[in-house]
Design a protein around this motif. Structure first.
Motif, PDB file in Angstrom:
ATOM      1  N   UNK A 212     -11.082  -0.913   3.044  1.00 40.11           N
ATOM      2  CA  UNK A 212     -11.142   0.338   3.795  1.00 40.11           C
ATOM      3  C   UNK A 212      -9.766   0.987   3.909  1.00 40.11           C
ATOM      4  N   UNK A 213      -8.736   0.179   4.153  1.00 40.76           N
ATOM      5  CA  UNK A 213      -7.365   0.696   4.241  1.00 40.76           C
ATOM      6  C   UNK A 213      -6.963   1.387   2.951  1.00 40.76           C
TER       7      UNK A 213
ATOM      8  N   UNK B 256      -6.856   6.597  -0.562  1.00 38.91           N
ATOM      9  CA  UNK B 256      -7.219   7.161  -1.855  1.00 38.91           C
ATOM     10  C   UNK B 256      -7.052   6.212  -3.019  1.00 38.91           C
ATOM     11  N   UNK B 257      -7.055   4.899  -2.731  1.00 40.31           N
ATOM     12  CA  UNK B 257      -6.770   3.906  -3.763  1.00 40.31           C
ATOM     13  C   UNK B 257      -7.956   2.958  -3.949  1.00 40.31           C
TER      14      UNK B 257
ATOM     15  N   UNK C  20     -10.891  -8.868   4.412  1.00 39.99           N
ATOM     16  CA  UNK C  20     -10.868  -8.347   3.049  1.00 39.99           C
ATOM     17  C   UNK C  20     -11.601  -7.011   2.985  1.00 39.99           C
ATOM     18  N   UNK C  21     -12.686  -6.908   3.734  1.00 39.70           N
ATOM     19  CA  UNK C  21     -13.387  -5.617   3.836  1.00 39.70           C
ATOM     20  C   UNK C  21     -12.492  -4.576   4.506  1.00 39.70           C
ATOM     21  N   UNK C  22     -11.688  -5.014   5.470  1.00 44.87           N
ATOM     22  CA  UNK C  22     -10.750  -4.109   6.130  1.00 44.87           C
ATOM     23  C   UNK C  22      -9.681  -3.622   5.152  1.00 44.87           C
TER      24      UNK C  22
ATOM     25  N   UNK D  93       0.831  -1.201   0.000  1.00 40.41           N
ATOM     26  CA  UNK D  93       0.000   0.000   0.000  1.00 40.41           C
ATOM     27  C   UNK D  93       0.868   1.253   0.000  1.00 40.41           C
ATOM     28  N   UNK D  94       1.907   1.246   0.807  1.00 36.05           N
ATOM     29  CA  UNK D  94       2.809   2.401   0.856  1.00 36.05           C
ATOM     30  C   UNK D  94       3.503   2.626  -0.483  1.00 36.05           C
TER      31      UNK D  94
END
Length: 311
Positions: A117-118, A123-124, A112-114, A69-70
């Motif tokens: 949200x992350x 913004x992705x 997976x829902x988390x 993600x980063x």
């Protein structure tokens, strides 16, 4: 009505209470970013064309889900095709791969829902999911897991290499219809203009994950034939992979964008001018130069795409 000193006391108490709650929330929240949590959210959609990245592009870098993600945020990318390994590890998959089928069949979608949200908070958008769970050797329960997970992640498609056996594409298409998730089939240099025809005829949920770089490296293919295929099949293409490869006549190597034979600018212009709803996925395949890293190279690809779109 409160007296002035009472009002001040209440305000101070509210301020302290809110501050304490915020601090507690910060401690409870997952540590997604290292030192850049408050940085500006990325935006890689230009004139309606969504430029994304397949997280395979960051394979040379540390690969936990938070790190992936980063890397995506640092690249300036706002949409991804998410590879399965990091997601499944985040969701607690077993280290023993022989237990994966049973785990996938029973796993809750909460994690997976988390993940959705992350990524959303950063913004992705996750538009496609690619777990190693869609092959002929996988159970129906594993395939249905992949589709349920894709939905929980916010994706509209799963992606997989195009099977040679049409029975497998029929199987996947049928399960795609059940879960209302597209199956985007990817091909390498076995691609022809008719390679996907059988799968597309079998189900409206069978679709193309067209790799433009691999296509252009096939003998006999050209920029004109690639663009013609995109025009013909645009409503059945759920995403494309974009890389710059030489043609077969020039050696077929993967090169930095602008140095190969893939008509990148023409592809992007075609999508923009016709308002095709096709996410464009950067796939970093060329060798990362010494002194650089995958994030820096993806940023270069993004800058090339942005310029080609006139943004």
């Amino acid at each position: 009505m409160l007296a002035a000193d009472q009002t001040g006391t209440c305000s101070r108490r509210n301020f302290l209470l809110k501050g304490s709650m915020a601090a507690l929330g910060a401690l409870a929240a997952p540590k997604i970013f290292a030192g850049s949590y408050l940085q500006k959210k990325p935006d890689s959609k230009f004139f309606g064309v969504q430029i994304g990245v397949i997280t395979y592009s960051f394979r040379s870098m540390p690969g936990t889900l938070q790190e992936v993600l980063q890397h995506t945020v640092n690249s300036g990318i706002s949409a991804v095709e998410l590879m399965g390994d990091a997601v499944e590890q985040f969701a607690g998959c077993p280290a023993d791969k022989s237990q994966m089928a049973a785990w996938r069949a029973a796993v809750s979608m909460d994690k997976f829902s988390q993940v959705k949200k992350m990524f959303q908070q950063a913004g992705i958008k996750i538009y496609a999911y690619k777990p190693n769970a869609l092959g002929a050797g996988n159970t129906d329960a594993e395939i249905e897991y992949a589709m349920r997970a894709a939905k929980a992640l916010g994706a509209t498609a799963v992606t997989v290499e195009l099977p040679k056996d049409p029975q497998q594409t029929a199987r996947l298409g049928k399960l795609g219809e059940k879960h209302k998730i597209y199956v985007g089939y990817h091909a390498h240099t076995q691609a022809t203009d008719t390679l996907w025809d059988t799968a597309l005829e079998q189900s409206p949920y069978n679709s193309m994950n067209l790799d433009c770089g691999h296509y252009i490296a096939v003998a006999g293919h050209s920029s004109a034939s690639l663009l013609a295929l995109m025009k013909k099949r645009h409503d059945r293409i759920t995403s494309i992979h974009l890389k710059d490869r030489q043609s077969a006549a020039h050696g077929g190597e993967n090169l930095p964008w602008g140095e190969g034979d893939t008509p990148i600018s023409e592809i992007l212009t075609l999508i923009k001018d016709n308002k095709y709803n096709i996410p464009v996925t950067i796939e970093l395949e060329y060798k990362v130069p010494e002194g650089s890293d995958a994030v820096q190279e993806v940023k270069k690809c993004l800058a090339f795409a942005k310029k080609a779109l006139g943004a």
